[in-house]
Design an enzyme around this catalytic site. Structure first.
Site, mmCIF file in Angstrom:
data_model
loop_
_atom_site.group_PDB
_atom_site.id
_atom_site.type_symbol
_atom_site.label_atom_id
_atom_site.label_comp_id
_atom_site.label_asym_id
_atom_site.label_seq_id
_atom_site.Cartn_x
_atom_site.Cartn_y
_atom_site.Cartn_z
ATOM 1 N N SER A 40 2.029 -9.648 -1.099
ATOM 2 C CA SER A 40 1.656 -8.237 -0.947
ATOM 3 C C SER A 40 1.726 -7.696 0.474
ATOM 4 O O SER A 40 1.794 -6.484 0.664
ATOM 5 C CB SER A 40 0.245 -8.014 -1.503
ATOM 6 O OG SER A 40 -0.674 -8.884 -0.868
ATOM 7 N N GLU A 79 -9.896 6.449 2.762
ATOM 8 C CA GLU A 79 -10.810 5.416 3.247
ATOM 9 C C GLU A 79 -9.946 4.216 3.619
ATOM 10 O O GLU A 79 -8.853 4.052 3.091
ATOM 11 C CB GLU A 79 -11.810 5.024 2.153
ATOM 12 C CG GLU A 79 -11.309 3.982 1.129
ATOM 13 C CD GLU A 79 -10.179 4.478 0.231
ATOM 14 O OE1 GLU A 79 -10.066 5.701 0.044
ATOM 15 O OE2 GLU A 79 -9.399 3.635 -0.278
ATOM 16 N N LYS A 119 0.815 -1.225 0.000
ATOM 17 C CA LYS A 119 0.000 0.000 0.000
ATOM 18 C C LYS A 119 0.846 1.272 0.000
ATOM 19 O O LYS A 119 0.494 2.268 -0.619
ATOM 20 C CB LYS A 119 -0.935 0.013 1.216
ATOM 21 C CG LYS A 119 -2.006 -1.065 1.217
ATOM 22 C CD LYS A 119 -3.224 -0.619 0.476
ATOM 23 C CE LYS A 119 -4.350 -1.618 0.364
ATOM 24 N NZ LYS A 119 -4.344 -2.854 1.097
HETATM 25 C C1 PLP Z 1 -5.184 -3.981 0.844
HETATM 26 C C2 PLP Z 1 -4.433 -5.211 0.576
HETATM 27 C C3 PLP Z 1 -4.708 -6.031 -0.539
HETATM 28 C C4 PLP Z 1 -5.850 -5.774 -1.477
HETATM 29 O O1 PLP Z 1 -5.765 -4.563 -2.182
HETATM 30 P P1 PLP Z 1 -5.365 -4.533 -3.720
HETATM 31 O O2 PLP Z 1 -5.692 -3.143 -4.121
HETATM 32 O O3 PLP Z 1 -6.211 -5.541 -4.424
HETATM 33 O O4 PLP Z 1 -3.937 -4.863 -3.825
HETATM 34 C C5 PLP Z 1 -3.911 -7.128 -0.778
HETATM 35 N N1 PLP Z 1 -2.896 -7.461 0.056
HETATM 36 C C6 PLP Z 1 -2.618 -6.710 1.154
HETATM 37 C C7 PLP Z 1 -1.490 -7.145 2.021
HETATM 38 C C8 PLP Z 1 -3.364 -5.575 1.453
HETATM 39 O O5 PLP Z 1 -3.075 -4.847 2.541
#
Ligand code: PLP
Length: 413
Positions: free
Chosen positions: A395, A128, A106
């Site tokens: 992610s 948000e 993020k």
């Molecule tokens: C917020 C989040 C997501 C989902 O958001 P995307 O916009 O689809 O990437 C995925 N993985 C993590 C670790 C997140 O914090």
């Protein structure tokens, strides 16, 4: 009539009205339009300014910790090869976005938007948040640059995500619990859009994923593309060629777009997005907008949405609060219709299996979001030849999910 003619390149979108084929656009109130146009112009100027790029790189390196490693997941690879027919089982790599400051991808996007807000002279930032990861990343960069930060969060999520609410407050942000609708992420986004129209002169709206009105989906994608650009370079250095497949989880779709976009025109690279199937797409309790939704308009853009028969937005369900959004970024809707990306879905149960396996085999506790994608790696890797190079976008890290997973496994902390 084809509304989506096959393009020569998958990387040219959006058009000047913010459309990816029939998706995207800017369906906003008249009062919001001047703000959106201002933002579009400021972003175009920033993109053309080498000092903006230099700032992104400098803070990216020294504050976020980029580049994130591309890591060969050797034990997971061996484990899945043992289950595969002889000579099969892809070589699996993790792009380690979980090592970034604040624990997920993020922050890549937030850095870009906060530097842009500074250029535009906006001292007040609103955002948000669902699980709280985007709120924490925004509060962090606002602290770093001395900006006022207001985060809208559904009242239900405020209850569910207490540690992240505390983090945001420690960082100096004001967290406003949203009581309207289902009191979750989509309501928080509605409320943030309302705030933006009423505080036109001093406020910048920092959106957390590749959704919202143009230019957000393209801008957020650009800021996240550092993931794919690095992956390309790193794979060339490690293996001397491009990967054979990419895979990432999808909430709104920003970590996935960031990995995918630089590879869209490398047509030999297979690309997989993984939505949250919750209790199963047939159960109705899921967050799989492409697999189980249909096109409509929400939060300023046309895309696939979860809706009931009257066209009202339906509740999303996922074990992972970060995937709990009833829509998906418009560029994904387009890539789905063009057939360039294959969209799969993973259930809560499959996700928990992958969460355990990754922790035990690699010593990496993943967030529940990328554990969805990992569960599909477990299915796909054994079907590929042994020289197939597969990249999973890791992610985020699982620290935030520990209380919830402990409870599911019947353990008290
Ligand atoms: C917020 C989040 C997501 C989902 O958001 P995307 O916009 O689809 O990437 C995925 N993985 C993590 C670790 C997140 O914090």
């Amino acid at each position: 009539m084809t509304l989506n003619p096959a393009p020569n390149s998958f990387r040219t979108g959006p058009d000047e009205r913010g459309r990816f084929g029939i998706f995207g656009g800017r369906f906003v109130a008249e009062t919001l339009m001047p703000l959106i146009l201002d933002l579009e112009k400021a972003y175009a100027d920033a993109k053309a300014d080498p000092s903006f790029k230099a700032d992104m790189e400098s803070y990216g390196t020294h504050y976020i910790g980029r580049p994130s490693p591309l890591y060969f997941a050797e034990r997971l690879t061996e484990h899945l090869r043992a289950k595969a027919p002889a000579g099969q089982g892809a070589k699996i790599f993790f792009k380690r976005e979980e090592l970034n400051h604040t624990g997920s991808h993020k922050v890549n996007n937030v850095l870009g938007q906060i530097l842009l807000a500074r250029r535009m002279g906006k001292p007040r930032i609103i955002a948000e948040t669902g699980a709280g990861q985007h709120g924490v990343a925004t509060a962090t960069l606002c602290a770093r640059f001395g900006l006022k930060c207001v985060v809208y969060m559904g009242a239900v999520d405020v209850e569910r995500q207490a540690p992240n609410v505390f983090r945001m407050k420690m960082l100096g942000a004001e967290v406003i619990p949203v009581q309207s609708g289902t009191r979750t992420l989509k309501d928080a986004m509605n409320e943030a859009l309302r705030d933006w129209v009423t505080n036109v002169s001093d406020t910048f709206y920092c959106i957390g994923t590749v959704a919202g009105p143009h230019p957000y989906p393209a801008m957020v994608r650009d800021f996240q593309s550092v993931i794919g650009i690095e992956t390309k370079q790193q794979m060339l250095e490690m293996e001397g060629r491009l990967p054979d497949s990419l895979i990432a989880c999808i909430g709104g779709g920003s970590n996935a777009m960031g990995l995918f976009h630089p590879f869209l025109d490398d047509r030999d690279v297979e690309i997989y997005g993984v939505e949250a199937a919750g209790h199963g797409v047939q159960s109705g309790l899921h967050a799989a907008s492409l697999t189980g939704g249909r096109p409509g308009v929400l939060h300023g853009n046309r895309t696939y949405l979860l809706m009931n028969e009257d066209g009202q937005i339906a509740d999303a369900h996922s074990i992972s609060a970060g995937l709990d959004y009833p829509g998906i970024g418009p560029e994904h809707a387009w890539l789905h219709e063009m057939g360039r990306v294959t969209y799969l879905s993973a259930t809560d149960a499959e996700t928990l299996e992958a969460f355990k396996l990754c922790s035990m085999l690699e010593g990496i506790i993943p967030a529940l979001e990328p554990a969805h994608a990992l569960s599909k790696v477990m299915e796909l890797a054994p079907t590929k030849p042994a020289d197939h190079l597969m990249v999973l976008n890791l992610s985020g890290r699982g620290d935030k999910d520990i209380p919830q997973v402990a409870q599911i496994f019947g353990q008290t902390l």
